[in-house]
Design a protein around this motif. Structure first.
Motif, PDB file in Angstrom:
ATOM      1  N   PRO A  12       0.695  -1.193  -0.039  1.00  0.00           N
ATOM      2  CA  PRO A  12      -0.143  -0.059   0.248  1.00  0.00           C
ATOM      3  C   PRO A  12       0.826   1.378  -0.002  1.00  0.00           C
ATOM      4  O   PRO A  12       1.939   1.255   0.312  1.00  0.00           O
ATOM      5  N   ASP A  13       0.344   2.471  -0.268  1.00  0.00           N
ATOM      6  CA  ASP A  13       0.986   3.490  -0.317  1.00  0.00           C
ATOM      7  C   ASP A  13       0.884   4.257   0.718  1.00  0.00           C
ATOM      8  O   ASP A  13       0.166   3.819   1.699  1.00  0.00           O
ATOM      9  N   LEU A  17      -1.585   3.817   4.261  1.00  0.00           N
ATOM     10  CA  LEU A  17      -1.135   3.309   5.666  1.00  0.00           C
ATOM     11  C   LEU A  17      -1.439   4.611   6.688  1.00  0.00           C
ATOM     12  O   LEU A  17      -1.725   4.051   7.785  1.00  0.00           O
ATOM     13  N   ALA A  18      -1.347   5.735   6.297  1.00  0.00           N
ATOM     14  CA  ALA A  18      -1.652   6.954   7.412  1.00  0.00           C
ATOM     15  C   ALA A  18      -2.988   6.891   7.795  1.00  0.00           C
ATOM     16  O   ALA A  18      -3.354   7.411   9.080  1.00  0.00           O
ATOM     17  N   ARG A  19      -4.140   6.228   7.112  1.00  0.00           N
ATOM     18  CA  ARG A  19      -5.430   6.174   7.350  1.00  0.00           C
ATOM     19  C   ARG A  19      -5.769   5.111   8.578  1.00  0.00           C
ATOM     20  O   ARG A  19      -6.574   5.220   9.149  1.00  0.00           O
ATOM     21  N   LEU A  20      -4.566   4.341   8.716  1.00  0.00           N
ATOM     22  CA  LEU A  20      -4.939   3.082   9.858  1.00  0.00           C
ATOM     23  C   LEU A  20      -4.926   3.921  11.376  1.00  0.00           C
ATOM     24  O   LEU A  20      -3.899   4.292  11.575  1.00  0.00           O
ATOM     25  N   LEU A  24     -11.001   2.937  12.521  1.00  0.00           N
ATOM     26  CA  LEU A  24     -11.558   2.128  11.203  1.00  0.00           C
ATOM     27  C   LEU A  24     -12.388   0.596  11.558  1.00  0.00           C
ATOM     28  O   LEU A  24     -11.736   0.109  12.497  1.00  0.00           O
ATOM     29  N   SER A  25     -13.093   0.245  10.795  1.00  0.00           N
ATOM     30  CA  SER A  25     -13.603  -1.157  10.815  1.00  0.00           C
ATOM     31  C   SER A  25     -12.462  -1.946  10.409  1.00  0.00           C
ATOM     32  O   SER A  25     -11.487  -1.625   9.521  1.00  0.00           O
ATOM     33  N   LEU A  26     -12.773  -3.412  10.373  1.00  0.00           N
ATOM     34  CA  LEU A  26     -11.698  -4.418   9.954  1.00  0.00           C
ATOM     35  C   LEU A  26     -11.560  -4.212   8.535  1.00  0.00           C
ATOM     36  O   LEU A  26     -10.646  -4.300   8.056  1.00  0.00           O
ATOM     37  N   PRO A  27     -12.548  -4.326   7.754  1.00  0.00           N
ATOM     38  CA  PRO A  27     -12.828  -4.174   6.406  1.00  0.00           C
ATOM     39  C   PRO A  27     -11.864  -2.983   5.696  1.00  0.00           C
ATOM     40  O   PRO A  27     -11.151  -2.903   4.821  1.00  0.00           O
ATOM     41  N   GLU A  28     -12.001  -1.810   6.528  1.00  0.00           N
ATOM     42  CA  GLU A  28     -11.381  -0.515   6.259  1.00  0.00           C
ATOM     43  C   GLU A  28     -10.038  -0.752   6.370  1.00  0.00           C
ATOM     44  O   GLU A  28      -9.096  -0.209   5.822  1.00  0.00           O
ATOM     45  N   HIS A  30      -8.185  -3.681   6.339  1.00  0.00           N
ATOM     46  CA  HIS A  30      -7.962  -4.579   5.297  1.00  0.00           C
ATOM     47  C   HIS A  30      -7.453  -3.435   3.814  1.00  0.00           C
ATOM     48  O   HIS A  30      -6.585  -3.859   3.262  1.00  0.00           O
ATOM     49  N   GLU A  31      -8.495  -2.771   3.591  1.00  0.00           N
ATOM     50  CA  GLU A  31      -8.197  -1.801   2.557  1.00  0.00           C
ATOM     51  C   GLU A  31      -6.737  -1.128   2.575  1.00  0.00           C
ATOM     52  O   GLU A  31      -6.445  -1.215   1.638  1.00  0.00           O
ATOM     53  N   CYS A  32      -6.868  -0.362   3.552  1.00  0.00           N
ATOM     54  CA  CYS A  32      -5.733   0.499   3.700  1.00  0.00           C
ATOM     55  C   CYS A  32      -4.478  -0.315   3.695  1.00  0.00           C
ATOM     56  O   CYS A  32      -3.486   0.085   3.095  1.00  0.00           O
ATOM     57  N   LEU A  33      -4.569  -1.569   4.205  1.00  0.00           N
ATOM     58  CA  LEU A  33      -2.998  -2.424   4.016  1.00  0.00           C
ATOM     59  C   LEU A  33      -2.930  -3.069   2.861  1.00  0.00           C
ATOM     60  O   LEU A  33      -1.877  -3.546   2.528  1.00  0.00           O
TER      61      LEU A  33
END
Length: 192
Positions: A12-13, A17-20, A24-28, A30-33
């Motif tokens: 991921p960019d 990564l900064a959004r973690l 966040l929910s678990l799916p979010e 996963h999306e960030c990673l």
């Protein structure tokens, strides 16, 4: 097939990564990673909810607070005491990890330059690590670096192989297992 699928994952960019963070929910997460939505199907790993309660065990080998699910804590203390009675010193490396901690662990390793496809062979995606259950322990012993294959050459590992089942612990990722997570002689889970 599993490794081929994971090899196609992109790291991921920095913005993702900064959004973690804890909102966040678990799916979010996963999306960030960059973890695919069908991760469970691809890997065959199961989801682990975090336990309703955790018991403090003490400190791990790094001086961090170690917590386990209460029945796992009791079994760990009995097993550790029995090992000590046989002259074997079992040292905890890590126990319970939250979903957020797991996401941050992956984030830190990615920022250190490691590929996500490589990481997912040694660290499960958030939600899929046995550590989330509060029943898993990474174990080492005196004079053995934690989380290293050479743990299999220690008397502590031999003792665990012979005795851990009496305390309802089993080796989660043995050599002969086929799956996404690599062989981990240090990773043991309480099976209540």
């Amino acid at each position: 097939m599993v490794n081929e699928t994971l090899q196609r994952l992109e790291t991921p960019d920095e913005q993702s990564l900064a959004r973690l963070h804890e909102g966040l929910s678990l799916p979010e997460m996963h999306e960030c990673l960059g973890i695919p939505p069908d991760y469970a199907e691809i890997t065959g790993l199961i989801f682990f909810a975090e336990p309703e309660s955790l018991a403090i065990v003490g400190e791990d080998c790094f001086g961090r607070l170690l917590r386990l699910e209460p029945t796992a804590r009791e079994a760990w203390e009995e097993m550790r005491s029995a090992a000590a009675g046989d002259g074997v010193d079992l040292l905890p490396v890590s126990g319970f990890r939250s979903h957020y901690y797991q996401a941050d662990l992956l984030r830190r390793k990615i920022r250190d330059g490691r590929a996500l496809s490589e990481l997912l062979t040694v660290n499960a995606a958030p939600g899929y690590s046995e550590h989330h259950s509060g029943r898993a322990l990474d174990i080492t012993t005196v004079d053995t670096p934690p989380l290293q294959i050479q743990f299999e050459e220690t008397g502590a590992f031999a003792w665990l192989q012979k005795n851990a089942a009496q305390f309802q612990f089993s080796l989660s990722y043995p050599k002969e297992r086929s799956g996404i997570i690599s062989y981990e002689p240090w990773h043991w889970c309480f099976n209540q």
